[in-house]
Scaffold this motif. Structure first.
Motif, PDB file in Angstrom:
ATOM      1  N   GLN A   1     -10.062 -91.499   6.051  1.00 43.59           N
ATOM      2  CA  GLN A   1     -10.344 -90.866   4.765  1.00 43.59           C
ATOM      3  C   GLN A   1     -11.678 -91.292   4.162  1.00 43.59           C
ATOM      4  O   GLN A   1     -12.366 -90.487   3.536  1.00 43.59           O
ATOM      5  CB  GLN A   1      -9.219 -91.194   3.778  1.00 43.59           C
ATOM      6  CG  GLN A   1      -7.870 -90.613   4.177  1.00 43.59           C
ATOM      7  CD  GLN A   1      -6.740 -91.182   3.341  1.00 43.59           C
ATOM      8  OE1 GLN A   1      -6.941 -92.041   2.482  1.00 43.59           O
ATOM      9  NE2 GLN A   1      -5.527 -90.710   3.581  1.00 43.59           N
ATOM     10  N   HIS A   2     -12.042 -92.559   4.347  1.00 43.46           N
ATOM     11  CA  HIS A   2     -13.199 -93.109   3.638  1.00 43.46           C
ATOM     12  C   HIS A   2     -14.301 -93.647   4.546  1.00 43.46           C
ATOM     13  O   HIS A   2     -15.273 -94.212   4.046  1.00 43.46           O
ATOM     14  CB  HIS A   2     -12.737 -94.199   2.672  1.00 43.46           C
ATOM     15  CG  HIS A   2     -11.711 -93.721   1.692  1.00 43.46           C
ATOM     16  ND1 HIS A   2     -12.007 -92.810   0.689  1.00 43.46           N
ATOM     17  CD2 HIS A   2     -10.390 -93.980   1.573  1.00 43.46           C
ATOM     18  CE1 HIS A   2     -10.911 -92.556  -0.012  1.00 43.46           C
ATOM     19  NE2 HIS A   2      -9.920 -93.238   0.514  1.00 43.46           N
TER      20      HIS A   2
ATOM     21  N   GLU B  39      -7.007 -86.062 -13.112  1.00 48.69           N
ATOM     22  CA  GLU B  39      -8.145 -85.483 -12.412  1.00 48.69           C
ATOM     23  C   GLU B  39      -8.890 -84.488 -13.310  1.00 48.69           C
ATOM     24  O   GLU B  39      -8.286 -83.875 -14.195  1.00 48.69           O
ATOM     25  CB  GLU B  39      -7.673 -84.757 -11.142  1.00 48.69           C
ATOM     26  CG  GLU B  39      -7.197 -85.667 -10.030  1.00 48.69           C
ATOM     27  CD  GLU B  39      -8.340 -86.393  -9.334  1.00 48.69           C
ATOM     28  OE1 GLU B  39      -9.521 -86.040  -9.589  1.00 48.69           O
ATOM     29  OE2 GLU B  39      -8.056 -87.311  -8.541  1.00 48.69           O
TER      30      GLU B  39
ATOM     31  N   TRP C 194     -10.770 -79.987 -10.291  1.00 50.69           N
ATOM     32  CA  TRP C 194      -9.991 -80.404  -9.126  1.00 50.69           C
ATOM     33  C   TRP C 194      -8.521 -80.032  -9.280  1.00 50.69           C
ATOM     34  O   TRP C 194      -7.847 -79.695  -8.312  1.00 50.69           O
ATOM     35  CB  TRP C 194     -10.143 -81.907  -8.893  1.00 50.69           C
ATOM     36  CG  TRP C 194     -11.458 -82.264  -8.271  1.00 50.69           C
ATOM     37  CD1 TRP C 194     -12.550 -82.811  -8.894  1.00 50.69           C
ATOM     38  CD2 TRP C 194     -11.840 -82.063  -6.908  1.00 50.69           C
ATOM     39  NE1 TRP C 194     -13.577 -82.958  -7.988  1.00 50.69           N
ATOM     40  CE2 TRP C 194     -13.174 -82.515  -6.765  1.00 50.69           C
ATOM     41  CE3 TRP C 194     -11.191 -81.545  -5.789  1.00 50.69           C
ATOM     42  CZ2 TRP C 194     -13.865 -82.466  -5.554  1.00 50.69           C
ATOM     43  CZ3 TRP C 194     -11.874 -81.496  -4.568  1.00 50.69           C
ATOM     44  CH2 TRP C 194     -13.193 -81.961  -4.463  1.00 50.69           C
TER      45      TRP C 194
ATOM     46  N   GLU D 230     -22.176 -84.209   2.411  1.00 50.10           N
ATOM     47  CA  GLU D 230     -22.422 -85.151   1.329  1.00 50.10           C
ATOM     48  C   GLU D 230     -23.092 -84.412   0.187  1.00 50.10           C
ATOM     49  O   GLU D 230     -23.624 -83.321   0.369  1.00 50.10           O
ATOM     50  CB  GLU D 230     -23.319 -86.305   1.803  1.00 50.10           C
ATOM     51  CG  GLU D 230     -22.697 -87.161   2.900  1.00 50.10           C
ATOM     52  CD  GLU D 230     -23.618 -88.274   3.342  1.00 50.10           C
ATOM     53  OE1 GLU D 230     -24.793 -88.293   2.894  1.00 50.10           O
ATOM     54  OE2 GLU D 230     -23.177 -89.129   4.137  1.00 50.10           O
TER      55      GLU D 230
ATOM     56  N   ARG E 296     -15.939 -84.715  -2.353  1.00 46.26           N
ATOM     57  CA  ARG E 296     -14.945 -85.779  -2.221  1.00 46.26           C
ATOM     58  C   ARG E 296     -14.148 -85.568  -0.946  1.00 46.26           C
ATOM     59  O   ARG E 296     -14.068 -84.459  -0.431  1.00 46.26           O
ATOM     60  CB  ARG E 296     -13.976 -85.758  -3.412  1.00 46.26           C
ATOM     61  CG  ARG E 296     -14.580 -86.187  -4.728  1.00 46.26           C
ATOM     62  CD  ARG E 296     -13.631 -86.012  -5.883  1.00 46.26           C
ATOM     63  NE  ARG E 296     -12.361 -86.734  -5.711  1.00 46.26           N
ATOM     64  CZ  ARG E 296     -11.418 -86.777  -6.655  1.00 46.26           C
ATOM     65  NH1 ARG E 296     -11.605 -86.136  -7.804  1.00 46.26           N
ATOM     66  NH2 ARG E 296     -10.304 -87.441  -6.449  1.00 46.26           N
ATOM     67  N   ALA E 297     -13.556 -86.644  -0.460  1.00 47.55           N
ATOM     68  CA  ALA E 297     -12.641 -86.516   0.674  1.00 47.55           C
ATOM     69  C   ALA E 297     -11.379 -85.810   0.200  1.00 47.55           C
ATOM     70  O   ALA E 297     -10.827 -86.143  -0.854  1.00 47.55           O
ATOM     71  CB  ALA E 297     -12.291 -87.889   1.232  1.00 47.55           C
ATOM     72  N   VAL E 298     -10.941 -84.817   0.941  1.00 48.45           N
ATOM     73  CA  VAL E 298      -9.704 -84.104   0.624  1.00 48.45           C
ATOM     74  C   VAL E 298      -8.802 -84.129   1.846  1.00 48.45           C
ATOM     75  O   VAL E 298      -9.260 -84.324   2.968  1.00 48.45           O
ATOM     76  CB  VAL E 298      -9.970 -82.635   0.197  1.00 48.45           C
ATOM     77  CG1 VAL E 298     -10.884 -82.589  -1.013  1.00 48.45           C
ATOM     78  CG2 VAL E 298     -10.566 -81.831   1.342  1.00 48.45           C
TER      79      VAL E 298
END
Length: 202
Positions: A38-39, A135, A139, A179, A184-186
């Motif tokens: 994820q990160h 949030e 989002w 980027e 954001r990571a989803v």
């Protein structure tokens, strides 16, 4: 001028053996693998901060994951005692081969599968019952959970599964390394399985 379609890169798929499944049956190791997915790359110290564990504990579990080739070190980023780790590209399959049909293999498969789904269920519940309210509106409006019921044959479900996988794979290929502002990571998920028959076998 029409937009050029991004073709998904060929995905290497690894079928996990019993040793790898045993490694993933541990809650912290499955969590570490998820965090790397994820990160991106992490050290034992950054993973300790993310999990609330000690860096000694995360370092120990990183070595076990690396032994099973589930993660790999990034030598060019590592310096001294600070070692950076990443999850290699590609996908994994839990498999249902002869090795996992033995009592020990089945137990390893069940433990890893239980941890995999527990984490995903916890993340889903946490988001929709707690985090969503905190949030930004942009989002919240695009977050969703879909479900439907259909009556299908195994062949039809296999066709649908392939279509869903191709769609998700294409999205991953298009946006995996994106980027910039607002990015954001989803998580993108799909659950396809037959429901329990009333009065039948489980």
């Amino acid at each position: 001028m029409s937009e050029e379609k991004v073709q998904p890169e060929p995905r290497q798929r690894r079928t996990l053996d019993v040793a790898a499944l045993r490694a993933l049956g541990h809650p912290l190791r499955m969590r570490i693998l998820d965090l790397l997915s994820q990160h991106g790359p992490q050290t034992s110290s950054t993973l300790a901060e993310l999990t609330g564990e000690s860096s000694g504990s995360t370092s120990y579990h990183l070595r076990i994951l690396a032994k099973q080739d589930l993660i790999r070190e990034i030598p060019e980023r590592s310096a001294g005692r600070e070692r950076w780790w990443e999850r290699p590209p590609g996908s994994v399959s839990w498999g249902d081969g002869a090795e996992t049909r033995s009592p020990a293999g089945r137990a390893a498969l069940q433990a890893a599968t239980a941890e995999f789904h527990r984490l995903r269920n916890d993340e889903t519940t946490d988001y929709f019952t707690r985090r969503a309210d905190r949030e930004p509106e942009e989002w919240r409006e695009v977050s969703a959970s879909f479900t439907t019921i259909a009556r299908m044959t195994p062949a039809q479900l296999a066709e649908l599964s392939q279509q869903v996988e191709e769609l998700i794979t294409a999205a991953g290929a298009r946006y995996r390394d994106q980027e910039g502002e607002g990015v954001r990571a989803v998580t993108v998920r799909a659950d396809l399985f037959p429901l329990k028959q009333l009065g039948g076998a489980s």
